[in-house]
Design an enzyme around this catalytic site. Structure first.
Site, PDB file in Angstrom:
ATOM      1  N   ASP A 221       0.833  -1.201   0.000  1.00 52.11           N
ATOM      2  CA  ASP A 221       0.000   0.000   0.000  1.00 52.11           C
ATOM      3  C   ASP A 221       0.878   1.265   0.000  1.00 52.11           C
ATOM      4  OD1 ASP A 221      -2.757   1.071   0.359  1.00 52.11           O
ATOM      5  OD2 ASP A 221      -1.938   1.883   2.214  1.00 52.11           O
ATOM      6  N   GLU A 269      14.410 -15.378   1.038  1.00 48.95           N
ATOM      7  CA  GLU A 269      14.719 -16.429   2.021  1.00 48.95           C
ATOM      8  C   GLU A 269      13.696 -17.556   1.940  1.00 48.95           C
ATOM      9  OE1 GLU A 269      14.643 -14.575   5.873  1.00 48.95           O
ATOM     10  OE2 GLU A 269      16.072 -13.043   5.230  1.00 48.95           O
TER      11      GLU A 269
HETATM   12  C1  NOJ Z   1      -4.410   3.005  -0.879  1.00 49.12           C
HETATM   13  C2  NOJ Z   1      -5.555   2.107  -0.575  1.00 49.12           C
HETATM   14  O1  NOJ Z   1      -5.860   1.357  -1.717  1.00 49.12           O
HETATM   15  C3  NOJ Z   1      -6.689   2.998  -0.132  1.00 49.12           C
HETATM   16  O2  NOJ Z   1      -7.901   2.313  -0.056  1.00 49.12           O
HETATM   17  C4  NOJ Z   1      -6.308   3.630   1.176  1.00 49.12           C
HETATM   18  O3  NOJ Z   1      -7.300   4.556   1.560  1.00 49.12           O
HETATM   19  C5  NOJ Z   1      -4.971   4.355   1.070  1.00 49.12           C
HETATM   20  N1  NOJ Z   1      -3.989   3.624   0.335  1.00 49.12           N
HETATM   21  C6  NOJ Z   1      -4.414   4.625   2.434  1.00 49.12           C
HETATM   22  O4  NOJ Z   1      -3.945   3.440   2.998  1.00 49.12           O
END
Ligand code: NOJ
Length: 554
Positions: A221, A269
């Site tokens: 993310d 790993e």
């Molecule tokens: C990207 C994620 O896909 C989204 O849903 C989220 O709100 C933001 N990152 C923050 O984590």
């Protein structure tokens, strides 16, 4: 553990390719599960891990290679789980760790790999570390794990710089003792300090925790956000930029790649070709190649392609550019058309301007034409699934689900809606619980008929039971396309463009000819070839390809 439980094993059940330079992820089709909206097993209106397990046969029948699950970890759910309070526990909303192990083993038994989300840019403010940081006060080692700073102005009453949260409003919040902390998203999502070794060590350990359980990889993310410019300078928000991504001192800093090189070594790993896929909205798009260098991640979503819309030449340029960018570093391209953050492409492509990129659609906006959008979306499916590389499918895409475009304000949950004071409609419209059975309350989403967001009435006729085994349905179309893509190894193929007119895309890959008609009138199809898959029942009339349709020919 009950009798069905998995035996915990970090060993991959999949064979590694020893001779071929190809890896499973080079051409994989990966299905995104947004757990809270996929299938509910206990009737609380929120999807869960047992719901996923119960639907694995449905997924296996789609001829996909893997599933990716958005976060199911302990979280206050301020941002639907992208605010993690405990990275090693399943939130009771979604089940238990044992439910996860059962799901993982059952997926593996069906030949499906499993990728989980890792959320490293920020924790939840309910995470033990942040709670300790607030308690410990300025200058403490607990605060050094986050981005605490003094304010500006005479008594520090102004934020440290002018950065804005992606969800609207300032990216800084002041604590009661006067310091400010950075949050590029909601104020309940404090950004971690990735220059602190504690943070690096903790995430190595989190990755190992899930790798030890047997996961096949991670979707990372906000992969472009972890490292900020050391001086935290003001950003010129009016500066011109190229592409659709984020740029500025808070995004895509060169040092971020040290982290992914380190993670690459952690994954190495473990056998079994574990992968990372970057969620990195970078600008210009050329910067994306850096995330998929040989010693970093394996995949990075090609979001630029997703934003082009219904535009033949724009798509061709985007495809060529993306292939050149990944090709330069020896990686393959990762195609995606929808996910839990954007308006579903059936709805986008049915808008009066099918190249527009709304952040959400509300009842007061121009409404999409569903029939047109679906026709174009299915044509895009034939385009995307015939491209070399990997492709992601967002849950419900295979049913032709549109966004819910008339959600009431009081039903909205997205923090982006609230932080922007309603200026951004938010992402709830694409996150509606899936319809499985048209005759059941909640269209069979769960046993009690409850759904955490209301479903539009149109979901009834799109439910799985209404499409399963029905010739010409979107579900059967996806099943056919995904099977043919696999049989003909299109993901490993090569792309050769044929000369065509500006409103047509025409190419071949591995002996399959792909023609997509973006224009307003019918076009003749190449002679002497057999139709193996049309985008819809009305695609070809009297030997001509109709507008908003596509075909695969051999
Ligand atoms: C990207 C994620 O896909 C989204 O849903 C989220 O709100 C933001 N990152 C923050 O984590």
């Amino acid at each position: 553990m009950n009798s069905q439980s998995a035996v915990l094993s970090s060993e991959s059940p999949f064979l590694e390719s020893t001779e071929s330079p190809r890896s499973w992820w080079n051409d994989a089709v990966i299905y995104q599960i947004y757990p809270r909206s996929f299938a509910d097993s206990n009737g609380d209106g929120v999807g869960d891990l047992a719901g996923v397990t119960a639907r694995l046969d449905y997924l296996a029948k789609l001829s996909i290679d893997a599933i990716w699950l958005s976060p199911f970890y302990v979280s206050p759910q301020a941002d639907a789980g992208y605010d993690v309070a405990d990275y090693r526990q399943v939130d009771p909303l979604f089940g238990t760790l044992e439910d996860f192990d059962v799901m993982l083993a059952a997926a593996h038994a069906r030949g499906l790999r499993v990728i989980v989300d890792v959320v490293p840019n920020h924790t939840s403010s309910a995470h033990d570390w942040f709670v300790a940081a607030l308690a410990a006060g300025a200058g403490s080692s607990a605060r050094a794990r986050y981005m605490f700073r003094d304010g500006t102005g005479e008594s520090g009453e102004n934020p440290p710089n002018n950065w804005q949260s992606i969800f609207g409003g300032p990216a800084w919040t002041r604590t009661t003792d006067g310091e400010w902390y950075l949050h590029m998203f909601d104020s309940s999502q404090p950004d971690l300090n990735w220059r602190n070794p504690d943070v690096l060590d903790e995430f190595d350990s989190i990755l190992r925790f899930w790798l030890d359980r047997g996961v096949d990889g991670f979707r990372v993310d906000v992969a472009h956000g972890l490292i900020k410019h050391e001086d935290l300078p003001d950003h010129d928000f009016g500066a011109p930029f190229e592409g659709t991504g984020n740029f500025g001192p808070m995004w895509d800093q060169d040092d971020v790649h040290d982290i992914y090189q380190r993670w690459n070594r952690v994954l190495a790993e473990y056998g079994g070709e574990r992968i990372m896929v970057a969620e990195a909205w970078v600008s210009p798009p050329e910067r994306l190649g850096r995330y998929v260098r040989a010693d970093e991640m394996q995949q990075a979503f090609n979001f630029e392609f997703m934003t082009v819309g219904w535009d033949a030449m724009g798509l061709r340029r985007s495809i060529d550019a993306a292939r050149a960018i990944t090709g330069e570093v020896g990686a393959t391209t990762t195609w995606v058309m929808s996910n839990h953050d954007v308006v579903r492409h059936v709805s986008r492509l049915g808008l009066p301007d099918p190249t527009s990129w709304p952040k959400g659609i509300s009842a007061s906006d121009p409404q999409p034409d569903y029939t047109l959008g679906l026709s174009r979306a299915r044509a895009m499916t034939l385009l995307v699934l015939a491209l070399p590389g990997s492709a992601y499918v967002f849950e419900g895409e295979e049913l032709g689900l549109p966004d819910h475009t008339t959600l009431r304000e009081e039903d909205r949950m997205d923090p982006g809606f609230y932080r922007s004071g309603g200026l951004d409609v938010g992402r709830d419209g694409c996150r509606i619980p899936l319809p499985w059975d048209s005759s059941e309350p909640g269209f069979g989403f769960g046993p009690a008929g409850a759904t955490w967001l209301p479903q539009p009435p149109s979901f009834g006729e799109l439910a799985v039971d209404r499409q399963d085994g029905v010739e010409g349905s979107t579900l059967e179309f996806y099943r056919a396309a995904l099977l043919l893509r696999r049989e003909r190894t299109l993901g490993f193929g090569d792309l050769n463009w044929h000369v065509s007119r500006p409103s047509v895309l025409h190419f071949s890959n591995s002996g399959v000819r792909v023609v997509v008609n973006f224009g307003h009138g019918p076009i003749p199809l190449p002679h002497g070839l057999d139709l193996i898959l049309p985008s819809g029942p009305g695609a070809v009339v009297a030997g001509e390809l109709q507008p908003n349709h596509a075909v695969w020919l051999v």
